[in-house]
Design a protein around this motif. Structure first.
Motif, PDB file in Angstrom:
ATOM      1  N   ALA A  45       8.357  -6.163  16.106  1.00 22.32           N
ATOM      2  CA  ALA A  45       8.629  -4.812  16.620  1.00 22.32           C
ATOM      3  C   ALA A  45       8.166  -3.756  15.624  1.00 22.32           C
ATOM      4  O   ALA A  45       7.641  -2.711  16.019  1.00 22.32           O
ATOM      5  CB  ALA A  45      10.115  -4.649  16.923  1.00 22.32           C
ATOM      6  N   ASP A  46       8.337  -4.025  14.333  1.00 21.39           N
ATOM      7  CA  ASP A  46       7.892  -3.079  13.303  1.00 21.39           C
ATOM      8  C   ASP A  46       6.371  -3.054  13.207  1.00 21.39           C
ATOM      9  O   ASP A  46       5.774  -1.995  12.994  1.00 21.39           O
ATOM     10  CB  ASP A  46       8.512  -3.427  11.945  1.00 21.39           C
ATOM     11  CG  ASP A  46      10.023  -3.281  11.947  1.00 21.39           C
ATOM     12  OD1 ASP A  46      10.559  -2.538  12.796  1.00 21.39           O
ATOM     13  OD2 ASP A  46      10.677  -3.903  11.082  1.00 21.39           O
ATOM     14  N   LEU A  47       5.737  -4.209  13.389  1.00 28.70           N
ATOM     15  CA  LEU A  47       4.274  -4.272  13.412  1.00 28.70           C
ATOM     16  C   LEU A  47       3.735  -3.392  14.534  1.00 28.70           C
ATOM     17  O   LEU A  47       2.817  -2.594  14.320  1.00 28.70           O
ATOM     18  CB  LEU A  47       3.813  -5.723  13.607  1.00 28.70           C
ATOM     19  CG  LEU A  47       2.330  -5.924  13.936  1.00 28.70           C
ATOM     20  CD1 LEU A  47       1.448  -5.506  12.772  1.00 28.70           C
ATOM     21  CD2 LEU A  47       2.063  -7.362  14.322  1.00 28.70           C
ATOM     22  N   ILE A  48       4.329  -3.503  15.705  1.00 30.02           N
ATOM     23  CA  ILE A  48       3.888  -2.705  16.848  1.00 30.02           C
ATOM     24  C   ILE A  48       4.061  -1.215  16.556  1.00 30.02           C
ATOM     25  O   ILE A  48       3.151  -0.410  16.803  1.00 30.02           O
ATOM     26  CB  ILE A  48       4.661  -3.117  18.120  1.00 30.02           C
ATOM     27  CG1 ILE A  48       4.272  -4.533  18.525  1.00 30.02           C
ATOM     28  CG2 ILE A  48       4.418  -2.129  19.265  1.00 30.02           C
ATOM     29  CD1 ILE A  48       5.182  -5.155  19.564  1.00 30.02           C
ATOM     30  N   GLN A  52       0.990   1.545  16.265  1.00 23.05           N
ATOM     31  CA  GLN A  52       0.966   2.765  17.080  1.00 23.05           C
ATOM     32  C   GLN A  52       0.903   4.002  16.200  1.00 23.05           C
ATOM     33  O   GLN A  52       0.161   4.944  16.491  1.00 23.05           O
ATOM     34  CB  GLN A  52       2.187   2.807  17.996  1.00 23.05           C
ATOM     35  CG  GLN A  52       2.149   1.771  19.084  1.00 23.05           C
ATOM     36  CD  GLN A  52       3.442   1.673  19.869  1.00 23.05           C
ATOM     37  OE1 GLN A  52       4.518   2.002  19.381  1.00 23.05           O
ATOM     38  NE2 GLN A  52       3.342   1.211  21.112  1.00 23.05           N
ATOM     39  N   PHE A  53       1.673   4.021  15.127  1.00 32.63           N
ATOM     40  CA  PHE A  53       1.691   5.180  14.243  1.00 32.63           C
ATOM     41  C   PHE A  53       0.320   5.393  13.597  1.00 32.63           C
ATOM     42  O   PHE A  53      -0.184   6.511  13.551  1.00 32.63           O
ATOM     43  CB  PHE A  53       2.756   5.015  13.156  1.00 32.63           C
ATOM     44  CG  PHE A  53       2.796   6.159  12.185  1.00 32.63           C
ATOM     45  CD1 PHE A  53       3.457   7.331  12.508  1.00 32.63           C
ATOM     46  CD2 PHE A  53       2.155   6.074  10.952  1.00 32.63           C
ATOM     47  CE1 PHE A  53       3.480   8.398  11.621  1.00 32.63           C
ATOM     48  CE2 PHE A  53       2.173   7.138  10.067  1.00 32.63           C
ATOM     49  CZ  PHE A  53       2.841   8.304  10.400  1.00 32.63           C
ATOM     50  N   TYR A  54      -0.277   4.311  13.074  1.00 32.36           N
ATOM     51  CA  TYR A  54      -1.569   4.421  12.391  1.00 32.36           C
ATOM     52  C   TYR A  54      -2.753   4.384  13.346  1.00 32.36           C
ATOM     53  O   TYR A  54      -3.899   4.557  12.931  1.00 32.36           O
ATOM     54  CB  TYR A  54      -1.719   3.307  11.356  1.00 32.36           C
ATOM     55  CG  TYR A  54      -0.770   3.420  10.185  1.00 32.36           C
ATOM     56  CD1 TYR A  54      -0.722   4.562   9.403  1.00 32.36           C
ATOM     57  CD2 TYR A  54       0.070   2.365   9.840  1.00 32.36           C
ATOM     58  CE1 TYR A  54       0.136   4.668   8.319  1.00 32.36           C
ATOM     59  CE2 TYR A  54       0.938   2.451   8.756  1.00 32.36           C
ATOM     60  CZ  TYR A  54       0.960   3.606   8.008  1.00 32.36           C
ATOM     61  OH  TYR A  54       1.812   3.704   6.932  1.00 32.36           O
ATOM     62  N   ASN A  55      -2.470   4.153  14.649  1.00 31.38           N
ATOM     63  CA  ASN A  55      -3.511   4.091  15.674  1.00 31.38           C
ATOM     64  C   ASN A  55      -4.554   3.020  15.357  1.00 31.38           C
ATOM     65  O   ASN A  55      -5.764   3.282  15.373  1.00 31.38           O
ATOM     66  CB  ASN A  55      -4.162   5.466  15.870  1.00 31.38           C
ATOM     67  CG  ASN A  55      -4.923   5.548  17.172  1.00 31.38           C
ATOM     68  OD1 ASN A  55      -4.585   4.885  18.144  1.00 31.38           O
ATOM     69  ND2 ASN A  55      -5.967   6.357  17.192  1.00 31.38           N
ATOM     70  N   VAL A  56      -4.069   1.817  15.051  1.00 34.06           N
ATOM     71  CA  VAL A  56      -4.939   0.671  14.782  1.00 34.06           C
ATOM     72  C   VAL A  56      -4.466  -0.511  15.634  1.00 34.06           C
ATOM     73  O   VAL A  56      -3.321  -0.545  16.087  1.00 34.06           O
ATOM     74  CB  VAL A  56      -4.940   0.265  13.291  1.00 34.06           C
ATOM     75  CG1 VAL A  56      -5.485   1.389  12.422  1.00 34.06           C
ATOM     76  CG2 VAL A  56      -3.564  -0.166  12.804  1.00 34.06           C
ATOM     77  N   THR A  57      -5.344  -1.486  15.824  1.00 33.08           N
ATOM     78  CA  THR A  57      -4.958  -2.685  16.562  1.00 33.08           C
ATOM     79  C   THR A  57      -4.146  -3.606  15.660  1.00 33.08           C
ATOM     80  O   THR A  57      -4.241  -3.542  14.425  1.00 33.08           O
ATOM     81  CB  THR A  57      -6.197  -3.459  17.049  1.00 33.08           C
ATOM     82  OG1 THR A  57      -6.921  -3.940  15.919  1.00 33.08           O
ATOM     83  CG2 THR A  57      -7.094  -2.593  17.925  1.00 33.08           C
ATOM     84  N   ALA A  58      -3.390  -4.485  16.285  1.00 35.84           N
ATOM     85  CA  ALA A  58      -2.636  -5.483  15.527  1.00 35.84           C
ATOM     86  C   ALA A  58      -3.596  -6.424  14.801  1.00 35.84           C
ATOM     87  O   ALA A  58      -3.324  -6.851  13.669  1.00 35.84           O
ATOM     88  CB  ALA A  58      -1.709  -6.255  16.447  1.00 35.84           C
ATOM     89  N   ASP A  59      -4.736  -6.752  15.419  1.00 39.43           N
ATOM     90  CA  ASP A  59      -5.723  -7.606  14.760  1.00 39.43           C
ATOM     91  C   ASP A  59      -6.207  -6.971  13.459  1.00 39.43           C
ATOM     92  O   ASP A  59      -6.381  -7.661  12.452  1.00 39.43           O
ATOM     93  CB  ASP A  59      -6.916  -7.879  15.669  1.00 39.43           C
ATOM     94  CG  ASP A  59      -6.625  -8.932  16.722  1.00 39.43           C
ATOM     95  OD1 ASP A  59      -5.560  -9.584  16.648  1.00 39.43           O
ATOM     96  OD2 ASP A  59      -7.473  -9.104  17.616  1.00 39.43           O
ATOM     97  N   TYR A  60      -6.448  -5.663  13.485  1.00 41.14           N
ATOM     98  CA  TYR A  60      -6.853  -4.975  12.264  1.00 41.14           C
ATOM     99  C   TYR A  60      -5.728  -5.017  11.229  1.00 41.14           C
ATOM    100  O   TYR A  60      -5.940  -5.346  10.073  1.00 41.14           O
ATOM    101  CB  TYR A  60      -7.244  -3.527  12.558  1.00 41.14           C
ATOM    102  CG  TYR A  60      -7.604  -2.761  11.312  1.00 41.14           C
ATOM    103  CD1 TYR A  60      -8.855  -2.897  10.731  1.00 41.14           C
ATOM    104  CD2 TYR A  60      -6.673  -1.923  10.687  1.00 41.14           C
ATOM    105  CE1 TYR A  60      -9.185  -2.215   9.566  1.00 41.14           C
ATOM    106  CE2 TYR A  60      -6.990  -1.243   9.528  1.00 41.14           C
ATOM    107  CZ  TYR A  60      -8.258  -1.393   8.975  1.00 41.14           C
ATOM    108  OH  TYR A  60      -8.573  -0.735   7.805  1.00 41.14           O
ATOM    109  N   PHE A  61      -4.531  -4.703  11.661  1.00 39.44           N
ATOM    110  CA  PHE A  61      -3.386  -4.622  10.754  1.00 39.44           C
ATOM    111  C   PHE A  61      -3.141  -5.946  10.041  1.00 39.44           C
ATOM    112  O   PHE A  61      -2.876  -5.973   8.846  1.00 39.44           O
ATOM    113  CB  PHE A  61      -2.129  -4.203  11.527  1.00 39.44           C
ATOM    114  CG  PHE A  61      -0.994  -3.776  10.649  1.00 39.44           C
ATOM    115  CD1 PHE A  61      -0.765  -2.432  10.400  1.00 39.44           C
ATOM    116  CD2 PHE A  61      -0.145  -4.701  10.072  1.00 39.44           C
ATOM    117  CE1 PHE A  61       0.287  -2.019   9.590  1.00 39.44           C
ATOM    118  CE2 PHE A  61       0.914  -4.314   9.262  1.00 39.44           C
ATOM    119  CZ  PHE A  61       1.125  -2.968   9.017  1.00 39.44           C
ATOM    120  N   ILE A  62      -3.250  -7.047  10.774  1.00 38.60           N
ATOM    121  CA  ILE A  62      -2.966  -8.344  10.143  1.00 38.60           C
ATOM    122  C   ILE A  62      -4.198  -8.995   9.526  1.00 38.60           C
ATOM    123  O   ILE A  62      -4.118 -10.095   8.985  1.00 38.60           O
ATOM    124  CB  ILE A  62      -2.266  -9.318  11.116  1.00 38.60           C
ATOM    125  CG1 ILE A  62      -3.156  -9.649  12.308  1.00 38.60           C
ATOM    126  CG2 ILE A  62      -0.931  -8.753  11.560  1.00 38.60           C
ATOM    127  CD1 ILE A  62      -2.570 -10.711  13.226  1.00 38.60           C
TER     128      ILE A  62
END
Length: 69
Positions: A45-48, A52-62
């Motif tokens: 939930a925090d990842l999501i 959303q806040f940084y406007n990036v995909t989850a694939d990018y984030f991880i």
């Protein structure tokens, strides 16, 4: 690149302190620091919320993609 490094880089690129970033996911500065330092895991939930806040995909984030969108 692991998600903790990406998490720190996104925070720093947006000129946020750990305290400010922690507020986004309802964590204290210490709680947020524990996630960045590897002493705690990031909840889905925090990842999501952070994506959303940084406007990036989850694939990018991880770290699965270098494409932010």
């Amino acid at each position: 690149m692991d998600y903790r490094t990406r998490m720190r880089n996104l925070r720093e690129d947006n000129d946020l302190t750990q305290k400010e970033a922690g507020k986004i996911i309802n964590k204290s500065q210490q709680g947020y620091s524990h996630i960045e330092d590897g002493r705690a895991e990031l909840k889905i939930a925090d990842l999501i919320t952070l994506c959303q806040f940084y406007n990036v995909t989850a694939d990018y984030f991880i770290g699965l993609s270098e494409d932010k969108k």
